[in-house]
Write a protein that holds these residues in place. Structure first.
Motif, PDB file in Angstrom:
ATOM      1  N   GLY A 109       2.399   1.671  -3.352  1.00  0.00           N
ATOM      2  CA  GLY A 109       1.350   2.108  -4.266  1.00  0.00           C
ATOM      3  C   GLY A 109       1.045   3.588  -4.124  1.00  0.00           C
ATOM      4  O   GLY A 109       0.831   4.291  -5.125  1.00  0.00           O
ATOM      5  N   ARG A 110       1.024   4.078  -2.891  1.00  0.00           N
ATOM      6  CA  ARG A 110       0.772   5.506  -2.667  1.00  0.00           C
ATOM      7  C   ARG A 110       1.870   6.360  -3.316  1.00  0.00           C
ATOM      8  O   ARG A 110       1.586   7.379  -3.960  1.00  0.00           O
ATOM      9  CB  ARG A 110       0.724   5.782  -1.157  1.00  0.00           C
ATOM     10  CG  ARG A 110       0.602   7.262  -0.783  1.00  0.00           C
ATOM     11  CD  ARG A 110      -0.783   7.807  -1.045  1.00  0.00           C
ATOM     12  NE  ARG A 110      -1.747   7.129  -0.222  1.00  0.00           N
ATOM     13  CZ  ARG A 110      -2.033   7.475   1.046  1.00  0.00           C
ATOM     14  NH1 ARG A 110      -1.408   8.497   1.621  1.00  0.00           N
ATOM     15  NH2 ARG A 110      -2.942   6.805   1.734  1.00  0.00           N
ATOM     16  N   ARG A 167       0.839  -1.215   0.000  1.00  0.00           N
ATOM     17  CA  ARG A 167       0.000   0.000   0.000  1.00  0.00           C
ATOM     18  C   ARG A 167       0.870   1.260   0.000  1.00  0.00           C
ATOM     19  O   ARG A 167       0.564   2.240  -0.677  1.00  0.00           O
ATOM     20  CB  ARG A 167      -0.928   0.015   1.216  1.00  0.00           C
ATOM     21  CG  ARG A 167      -2.071  -0.979   1.142  1.00  0.00           C
ATOM     22  CD  ARG A 167      -3.197  -0.605   2.112  1.00  0.00           C
ATOM     23  NE  ARG A 167      -2.711  -0.453   3.480  1.00  0.00           N
ATOM     24  CZ  ARG A 167      -2.560  -1.458   4.340  1.00  0.00           C
ATOM     25  NH1 ARG A 167      -2.822  -2.693   3.945  1.00  0.00           N
ATOM     26  NH2 ARG A 167      -2.147  -1.239   5.579  1.00  0.00           N
ATOM     27  N   GLU A 184       3.776   5.493  -5.780  1.00  0.00           N
ATOM     28  CA  GLU A 184       3.627   5.367  -7.237  1.00  0.00           C
ATOM     29  C   GLU A 184       2.596   6.380  -7.733  1.00  0.00           C
ATOM     30  O   GLU A 184       2.816   7.077  -8.740  1.00  0.00           O
ATOM     31  CB  GLU A 184       3.192   3.945  -7.602  1.00  0.00           C
ATOM     32  CG  GLU A 184       4.209   2.853  -7.318  1.00  0.00           C
ATOM     33  CD  GLU A 184       5.249   2.686  -8.416  1.00  0.00           C
ATOM     34  OE1 GLU A 184       5.316   3.563  -9.295  1.00  0.00           O
ATOM     35  OE2 GLU A 184       5.998   1.693  -8.371  1.00  0.00           O
ATOM     36  N   GLU A 185       1.468   6.472  -7.020  1.00  0.00           N
ATOM     37  CA  GLU A 185       0.408   7.410  -7.407  1.00  0.00           C
ATOM     38  C   GLU A 185       0.907   8.850  -7.370  1.00  0.00           C
ATOM     39  O   GLU A 185       0.495   9.688  -8.184  1.00  0.00           O
ATOM     40  CB  GLU A 185      -0.786   7.260  -6.466  1.00  0.00           C
ATOM     41  CG  GLU A 185      -1.534   5.931  -6.591  1.00  0.00           C
ATOM     42  CD  GLU A 185      -2.574   5.777  -5.499  1.00  0.00           C
ATOM     43  OE1 GLU A 185      -2.738   6.733  -4.707  1.00  0.00           O
ATOM     44  OE2 GLU A 185      -3.209   4.715  -5.429  1.00  0.00           O
ATOM     45  N   LEU A 186       1.792   9.138  -6.423  1.00  0.00           N
ATOM     46  CA  LEU A 186       2.323  10.492  -6.278  1.00  0.00           C
ATOM     47  C   LEU A 186       3.448  10.781  -7.258  1.00  0.00           C
ATOM     48  O   LEU A 186       3.975  11.904  -7.292  1.00  0.00           O
ATOM     49  CB  LEU A 186       2.830  10.696  -4.835  1.00  0.00           C
ATOM     50  CG  LEU A 186       1.757  10.687  -3.740  1.00  0.00           C
ATOM     51  CD1 LEU A 186       2.407  10.657  -2.362  1.00  0.00           C
ATOM     52  CD2 LEU A 186       0.852  11.912  -3.876  1.00  0.00           C
ATOM     53  N   GLY A 187       3.840   9.770  -8.039  1.00  0.00           N
ATOM     54  CA  GLY A 187       4.895   9.970  -9.026  1.00  0.00           C
ATOM     55  C   GLY A 187       6.286  10.054  -8.436  1.00  0.00           C
ATOM     56  O   GLY A 187       7.183  10.657  -9.039  1.00  0.00           O
ATOM     57  N   LYS A 188       6.482   9.430  -7.294  1.00  0.00           N
ATOM     58  CA  LYS A 188       7.777   9.521  -6.610  1.00  0.00           C
ATOM     59  C   LYS A 188       8.656   8.291  -6.821  1.00  0.00           C
ATOM     60  O   LYS A 188       9.754   8.217  -6.284  1.00  0.00           O
ATOM     61  CB  LYS A 188       7.552   9.720  -5.096  1.00  0.00           C
ATOM     62  CG  LYS A 188       6.657  10.897  -4.756  1.00  0.00           C
ATOM     63  CD  LYS A 188       7.196  12.196  -5.348  1.00  0.00           C
ATOM     64  CE  LYS A 188       6.223  13.346  -5.258  1.00  0.00           C
ATOM     65  NZ  LYS A 188       6.029  13.856  -3.927  1.00  0.00           N
TER      66      LYS A 188
END
Length: 554
Positions: free
Chosen positions: A270-271, A267, A273-277
């Motif tokens: 995944g977070r 998780r 990844e969503e933030l583009g980091k």
């Protein structure tokens, strides 16, 4: 009059100057004014530079504005005098009656004296000790037990909702080495080259054999797993009991293994990844920590698909934030300095504020001295000095006080002979003896039919220099504990207690509290008894913040 009350008086005086046109400013006037104790005692009780700070934006000469402010302040019944000094400083002397009233304020508040709501509404996760469950708590962990628990008390004292958390490292190679060491001991074999030694390994191994007969005869892999499960549970049970006996209990014991089994690691990744980091390179997944002050980017998922160590940190931090904590404070040993930048970068990558949502405190080493020589070996643990070794040498109170007394930025050398002594050179004995002496005075007064009663206090009678020094120390306590909490520095409380105990002894050497012989009980006796009781209350409150007892007799 406490420093906070004097600040309010000055704010009110500024408002009056503004109201009659002698103080105008394009910015709002301050709602709080810093007042400090002058370095030179003869300059007064308190000093402030507020006139200097406001003069430029008010378009007035600093000394002229300071004199106007001094004239208004001098009209207050609680202020004896105000002098303008230097380029525009104000030196304030508080009237004896206003100063003496502090004693009544302390008794009225009792155990609540010094509490505030500075952190009201804030949820704080305080993680400390978190020693690997592979051996007894060593002296470095003991320092964090004392400092961490005291910091938790301080934060609660200023209104924070504090959760004390222990991070249970039950995932990784150190647990495997521990299990193999136990099995080797149970089989009468030498410890593995990378294993753990010490009598405690044999003690736990023997206990596992009693609980699980035949465990040593199992195939190696199954035997190691048996000793791992049983051994870790027993070792952690010992750690919990040792900490409890030291006055330290945790609200949450968080298992590292849960992060991997619950999907928390996935998780967190995944977070990010969503933030583009995150990005991919050489078959691995990387976190852009260098964008946030780290010296390099960090591998989160290795090229073989296995999570790197930082993956657990990511999951654990996010878990704390998802549990609703505004602040996560982590206390780490001196060997973790290189850990700070990546953790702060991790915090920023999640969109949080380093130093606010995440704080990391680093503690330096502790050395124990016995007969002037360094003490390095434990009878039970073999290679390190443990919590039990320290407590056995000097007791819980002295151990907690000694470890909390110094800034965590400094390495400390604890002389066990000094801290075990019953002398005024022993700081904890000095403070506890002052509390016991104060309690004795109150008991003796009771035998004479006198009790500390604020209704009979005549504050202006507490006018000797020694009484003034002691009263100002009591008035300083609320500000001191708030500052210690905000700076994460419990040692400030210990040093304050020693200074206040010294001021009490000087007061008692000069000021007779109880009547002698056939002397009638006078207002001055009753008033000094209130001051004695107030001092006892403040010492008890401060010792309580350090988790140290306040004995009535010694």
């Amino acid at each position: 009059m406490t420093p906070e009350q004097l600040s309010d008086v000055i704010v009110s005086a500024l408002g009056r100057l503004a109201g009659d046109g002698r103080l105008s400013s394009p910015e709002p006037l301050p709602t709080e004014v810093l007042v400090e104790r002058p370095k030179v005692k003869e300059h007064g009780d308190y000093a402030t530079n507020i006139a200097l700070k406001l003069a430029k934006r008010a378009g007035r000469p600093p000394r002229e504005l300071a004199q106007d402010l001094a004239d208004v302040l001098a009209e207050n019944d609680g202020i004896a005098s105000v002098e303008v000094a230097g380029p525009g400083f104000l030196n304030v002397r508080v009237a004896a009656g206003a100063q003496g009233a502090v004693a009544a304020q302390v008794l009225a508040a009792g155990p609540a004296y010094g509490r505030s709501d500075a952190y009201a509404g804030q949820k704080v996760n305080l993680e400390f000790v978190s020693a690997n469950p592979t051996g007894p708590i060593h002296i470095g962990g003991v320092r964090w037990a004392a400092v961490g628990d005291s910091l938790g008390r301080l934060l609660e004292n200023i209104g924070a909702d504090v959760t004390r958390e222990y991070y249970f490292n039950d995932h990784g190679m150190q647990i495997d080495r521990f299990a193999r060491s136990l099995l080797a001991a149970a089989r009468g074999q030498a410890a593995p080259e990378d294993g753990y030694g010490g009598q405690y390994i044999h003690d736990i191994a023997d206990a596992v054999v009693v609980a699980r007969p035949g465990a040593t005869d199992l195939p190696d892999a199954e035997a190691v797993e048996t000793f791992r499960a049983e051994g870790v549970e027993r070792m952690f049970g010992e750690i919990k009991q040792s900490l409890h006996d030291f006055g330290v209990d945790f609200d949450v014991y968080f298992h590292e293994n849960d992060l991997h089994e619950s999907g928390a690691v996935d998780r967190a990744i995944g977070r990010l990844e969503e933030l583009g980091k995150m990005y991919e390179r050489d078959g691995a997944r990387w976190l852009r920590t260098s964008d946030y002050g780290d010296d390099k980017d960090r591998v989160v998922i290795k090229s073989d698909g296995e999570p790197a160590y930082i993956s657990g940190d990511l999951a654990y931090y996010l878990d704390k934030r998802e549990r609703g904590f505004d602040r996560a404070i982590i206390m780490l040993g001196a060997d973790h300095h290189g850990y700070v930048s990546r953790m702060m970068a991790m915090c920023a990558a999640f969109g949080d504020e380093p130093g606010v949502n995440l704080e990391i405190l680093i503690g330096q080493m502790v050395n124990l001295l016995k007969d002037g020589e360094p003490l390095r070996m434990s009878k039970r643990a073999g290679t390190v000095i443990t919590l039990e070794d320290l407590v056995g040498a000097i007791g819980v109170d002295a151990a907690r006080y000694a470890l909390a007394r110094y800034s965590t930025d400094s390495q400390i050398d604890l002389d066990l002979d000094l801290w075990a002594s019953s002398s005024s050179d022993n700081p904890v004995y000095y403070v506890q003896y002052a509390h016991a002496r104060l309690s004795s005075i109150v008991r003796n007064a009771g035998d004479l039919g006198i009790t500390p009663d604020v209704d009979v206090l005549v504050p202006e009678l507490l006018d000797t220099p020694q009484e003034g020094d002691l009263l100002r120390a009591l008035a300083e306590y609320p500000r001191l504990v708030t500052r210690a909490a905000e700076l994460r520095e419990p040692h400030r409380v210990a040093r304050y207690l020693e200074d206040t105990a010294s001021k009490f002894h000087k007061f008692y050497d000069v000021c007779r509290v109880l009547p002698m012989g056939d002397e009638e009980v006078a207002d001055v006796h009753r008033s000094r008894l209130v001051l004695v009781a107030a001092t006892r209350q403040v010492l008890a409150n401060g010792l309580g913040l350090l988790g140290v007892g306040a004995p009535d007799r010694m």
